[in-house]
Design a protein around this motif. Sequence first.
Motif, mmCIF file in Angstrom:
data_model
loop_
_atom_site.group_PDB
_atom_site.id
_atom_site.type_symbol
_atom_site.label_atom_id
_atom_site.label_comp_id
_atom_site.label_asym_id
_atom_site.label_seq_id
_atom_site.Cartn_x
_atom_site.Cartn_y
_atom_site.Cartn_z
ATOM 1 N N LYS A 22 -42.954 31.121 104.065
ATOM 2 C CA LYS A 22 -43.696 30.092 103.032
ATOM 3 C C LYS A 22 -43.352 28.754 103.458
ATOM 4 N N ASN A 23 -42.024 28.549 103.416
ATOM 5 C CA ASN A 23 -41.564 27.200 103.599
ATOM 6 C C ASN A 23 -41.663 26.426 104.987
ATOM 7 N N SER A 24 -42.269 27.352 105.985
ATOM 8 C CA SER A 24 -42.333 26.749 107.353
ATOM 9 C C SER A 24 -43.949 26.659 107.277
ATOM 10 N N PRO A 120 -35.297 18.005 87.585
ATOM 11 C CA PRO A 120 -36.001 16.891 88.153
ATOM 12 C C PRO A 120 -36.161 17.089 89.744
ATOM 13 N N ARG A 121 -37.265 16.819 90.062
ATOM 14 C CA ARG A 121 -37.479 17.009 91.691
ATOM 15 C C ARG A 121 -38.057 15.601 91.916
ATOM 16 N N PRO A 122 -37.154 14.390 92.189
ATOM 17 C CA PRO A 122 -37.478 13.370 92.704
ATOM 18 C C PRO A 122 -37.977 13.384 93.943
ATOM 19 N N ILE A 123 -39.036 12.294 94.276
ATOM 20 C CA ILE A 123 -39.345 12.114 96.043
ATOM 21 C C ILE A 123 -38.943 10.905 96.295
ATOM 22 N N ASP A 124 -38.085 10.113 95.747
ATOM 23 C CA ASP A 124 -37.523 8.948 96.228
ATOM 24 C C ASP A 124 -37.082 8.844 97.652
ATOM 25 N N LEU A 125 -36.536 9.927 98.211
ATOM 26 C CA LEU A 125 -36.241 9.922 99.596
ATOM 27 C C LEU A 125 -37.606 9.929 100.392
ATOM 28 N N HIS A 126 -38.411 10.669 100.111
ATOM 29 C CA HIS A 126 -39.744 10.855 100.638
ATOM 30 C C HIS A 126 -40.232 9.576 100.903
ATOM 31 N N PRO A 161 -29.517 15.758 102.550
ATOM 32 C CA PRO A 161 -30.495 16.410 103.283
ATOM 33 C C PRO A 161 -31.581 17.020 102.966
ATOM 34 N N SER A 162 -32.533 16.247 102.331
ATOM 35 C CA SER A 162 -33.847 16.887 101.642
ATOM 36 C C SER A 162 -34.916 17.381 102.617
ATOM 37 N N VAL A 163 -34.945 18.567 102.566
ATOM 38 C CA VAL A 163 -36.020 19.466 103.211
ATOM 39 C C VAL A 163 -37.261 18.852 103.321
ATOM 40 N N GLY A 164 -38.098 18.637 102.240
ATOM 41 C CA GLY A 164 -39.255 17.836 102.238
ATOM 42 C C GLY A 164 -39.364 16.482 102.615
ATOM 43 N N ALA A 165 -38.236 15.607 102.364
ATOM 44 C CA ALA A 165 -38.233 14.311 102.836
ATOM 45 C C ALA A 165 -38.178 14.151 104.447
ATOM 46 N N THR A 304 -30.140 27.921 98.018
ATOM 47 C CA THR A 304 -30.124 27.917 96.456
ATOM 48 C C THR A 304 -31.441 28.881 96.113
ATOM 49 N N ASP A 305 -32.388 29.094 96.996
ATOM 50 C CA ASP A 305 -33.230 30.126 96.771
ATOM 51 C C ASP A 305 -32.835 31.585 96.447
ATOM 52 N N ALA A 306 -31.808 31.834 97.211
ATOM 53 C CA ALA A 306 -31.430 33.296 97.121
ATOM 54 C C ALA A 306 -30.545 33.464 95.930
ATOM 55 N N ASN A 326 -25.443 24.074 93.346
ATOM 56 C CA ASN A 326 -25.315 22.620 93.736
ATOM 57 C C ASN A 326 -26.391 21.810 94.090
ATOM 58 N N ILE A 327 -27.818 22.579 94.113
ATOM 59 C CA ILE A 327 -28.957 21.674 94.806
ATOM 60 C C ILE A 327 -29.769 21.512 93.408
ATOM 61 N N PHE A 328 -30.225 22.560 92.719
ATOM 62 C CA PHE A 328 -31.125 22.278 91.746
ATOM 63 C C PHE A 328 -30.477 22.427 90.099
ATOM 64 N N GLU A 329 -30.800 21.575 89.313
ATOM 65 C CA GLU A 329 -30.017 21.787 87.958
ATOM 66 C C GLU A 329 -30.523 22.932 87.060
ATOM 67 N N ASN A 330 -31.858 23.410 87.269
ATOM 68 C CA ASN A 330 -32.134 24.430 86.330
ATOM 69 C C ASN A 330 -32.421 25.837 87.022
ATOM 70 N N ARG A 331 -31.610 26.199 87.819
ATOM 71 C CA ARG A 331 -31.649 27.419 88.706
ATOM 72 C C ARG A 331 -31.382 28.637 87.632
ATOM 73 N N TYR A 332 -31.236 28.459 86.639
ATOM 74 C CA TYR A 332 -30.610 29.662 85.769
ATOM 75 C C TYR A 332 -31.519 29.799 84.756
HETATM 76 C C1 UD1 Z 1 -37.353 23.102 99.716
HETATM 77 C C2 UD1 Z 1 -37.722 24.027 99.530
HETATM 78 C C3 UD1 Z 1 -37.093 24.988 98.387
HETATM 79 C C4 UD1 Z 1 -35.564 24.958 98.620
HETATM 80 C C5 UD1 Z 1 -35.268 23.552 98.777
HETATM 81 C C6 UD1 Z 1 -33.602 23.619 98.999
HETATM 82 C C7 UD1 Z 1 -40.078 24.189 100.597
HETATM 83 C C8 UD1 Z 1 -41.503 24.144 100.198
HETATM 84 N N1 UD1 Z 1 -39.325 24.193 99.449
HETATM 85 O O1 UD1 Z 1 -37.665 22.200 98.558
HETATM 86 O O2 UD1 Z 1 -37.760 26.454 98.374
HETATM 87 O O3 UD1 Z 1 -35.101 25.472 97.190
HETATM 88 O O4 UD1 Z 1 -35.869 23.028 99.747
HETATM 89 O O5 UD1 Z 1 -33.459 24.271 100.228
HETATM 90 O O6 UD1 Z 1 -39.688 23.991 101.405
HETATM 91 N N2 UD1 Z 1 -33.735 15.156 96.208
HETATM 92 C C9 UD1 Z 1 -33.861 13.796 95.688
HETATM 93 N N3 UD1 Z 1 -34.561 13.136 96.234
HETATM 94 C C10 UD1 Z 1 -35.876 13.348 96.894
HETATM 95 C C11 UD1 Z 1 -36.066 14.714 97.333
HETATM 96 C C12 UD1 Z 1 -34.745 15.625 97.175
HETATM 97 O O7 UD1 Z 1 -32.818 13.542 95.223
HETATM 98 O O8 UD1 Z 1 -36.578 12.601 97.175
HETATM 99 C C13 UD1 Z 1 -32.778 16.157 95.944
HETATM 100 C C14 UD1 Z 1 -33.204 17.190 94.843
HETATM 101 O O9 UD1 Z 1 -33.347 17.000 93.691
HETATM 102 C C15 UD1 Z 1 -32.478 18.497 95.182
HETATM 103 C C16 UD1 Z 1 -31.901 18.219 96.751
HETATM 104 O O10 UD1 Z 1 -32.345 16.897 97.094
HETATM 105 O O11 UD1 Z 1 -31.238 18.538 94.692
HETATM 106 C C17 UD1 Z 1 -32.633 19.110 97.861
HETATM 107 O O12 UD1 Z 1 -34.118 19.132 97.588
HETATM 108 P P1 UD1 Z 1 -35.119 19.188 98.769
HETATM 109 O O13 UD1 Z 1 -34.448 19.738 100.036
HETATM 110 O O14 UD1 Z 1 -36.029 17.773 98.821
HETATM 111 O O15 UD1 Z 1 -36.123 20.345 98.198
HETATM 112 P P2 UD1 Z 1 -37.541 20.664 98.505
HETATM 113 O O16 UD1 Z 1 -37.925 20.049 99.981
HETATM 114 O O17 UD1 Z 1 -38.370 20.263 97.120
#
Ligand code: UD1
Length: 416
Positions: A22-24, A120-126, A161-165, A304-306, A326-332
């Motif tokens: 899915k994430n690819s 919170p899932r910020p997009i500031d890095l994007h 190292p944000s995946v989405g950014a 974190t997803d596993a 260590n990645i997301f606050e509300n994983r529990y």
């Molecule tokens: C992707 C995955 C998700 C996985 C996550 C971490 C997809 C579709 N989703 O999500 O399944 O759990 O990677 O492996 O690929 N952050 C910031 N600012 C930003 C972006 C992120 O502070 O602009 C922080 C997030 O709050 C989090 C951390 O960076 O703490 C990692 O998030 P990120 O890698 O961006 O996750 P996603 O790309 O949303």
Amino acid sequence: MKILSVEGGRPLEGSIRVQGSKNSVLPIMAASLLAGGETVIRNCPDLSDVDVSVRILRHLGCAVRREGGAIAVDPRGMDRSDIPDCLMREMRSSVVFMGAILARTGFARLSYPGGCELGPRPIDLHLSALRELGAEIDETGGRIICRAARLKGGMVRLATPSVGATENAMLAASRAEGETLIFNPAREPEIADLQDFLRKLGTDVSGAGGPVISVRGGGPTGGAEHTVIPDRIVAATWLCAACSAGGRVELTGCIPEHFESVTEAVEALGAEVKRGADSVSVRVKRPLRAIRPVSTAPYPGFPTDAQPPLMAAALRAAGTTVFVENIFENRYGCVEELKRMGADVRVSGRTAIVCGVPSLHGASVRATDLRGGAALAVAALGAEGMSEIHGAAHILRGYERPDEALKLLGANAFLS
Ligand code: UD1
């Protein structure tokens, strides 16, 4: 509301092919906007998040055809640069379309991805990555408007190292003038898969998996064909399911090194594991034993997803297992529901302490997020009696026909 019913208490037995990632597939579908002709993406999983991406592409004016696991996208008719709010809200990862739309049309209008499933899932890095490439971004009233008559290569330094950014930066950079360097990028395998796809579209990109990604932009070339990598999180979830239920499960069509950290964890729980070139077999004779603390981290650390599925597998392991998120606050979010099945889990901030219990019992529970929902299914497989998982739509965002897959492994499961 969809309900996944799972009867626990019997071992799993059988072989299952791991679905495409899915994430690819989501960023690759976004990248298909950059092609000069039709692209064919194979091994696409049949998931609601993929359906949303198809709707986004069609809304933008692309011709999209689906045949089994293949999705063909022709972006030549693209005549819009916006994503409606309803589609942004349906899938948080719709934000990865931002870089691609901007690169293709010089303009993108979307809204913030809705909800707060994992905190919170910020997009500031994007946004700062796109600004570094020359985009002007206006964020007012929940809307994001990006403009860039011309994107220019630049130095993108990611604080995390944000995946989405990383994906948004790669997408935008692939149509920017000159070279872009992305420092501290995500190293997840899905980033390398996106790199492979972009190369097929004629982009000169290298470094995925390492500390710096280099992208040299170019104009659109023709189309491309690509097969999406197998889903390492789904593979990890099946390993956890086998631990919870006991029995023997063979995973085929997977890349074992992509989920090695999870395989090591289930081995420590007491599973016997055999790794093949593209398969992993697991044999589980209960009882299991607690394992050393599991701390989530960016790839190649424990994903974190596993974490929720592994927690579900550890609920009946003798002793105490500690999880640190260590990645997301509300994983529990699933913990309160796991307790309804008889689990003993205490959460304090980022830490969860699981004290193994001798047995779990079926219960009516509610999924509030994708991986938490998967964890409930994993726990249900090891619980006596029937469990009803409400909110199963969350599970369908990431797991292809989970009821059929469970039946294939001999479990009694159905979706209603
Ligand atoms: C992707 C995955 C998700 C996985 C996550 C971490 C997809 C579709 N989703 O999500 O399944 O759990 O990677 O492996 O690929 N952050 C910031 N600012 C930003 C972006 C992120 O502070 O602009 C922080 C997030 O709050 C989090 C951390 O960076 O703490 C990692 O998030 P990120 O890698 O961006 O996750 P996603 O790309 O949303």
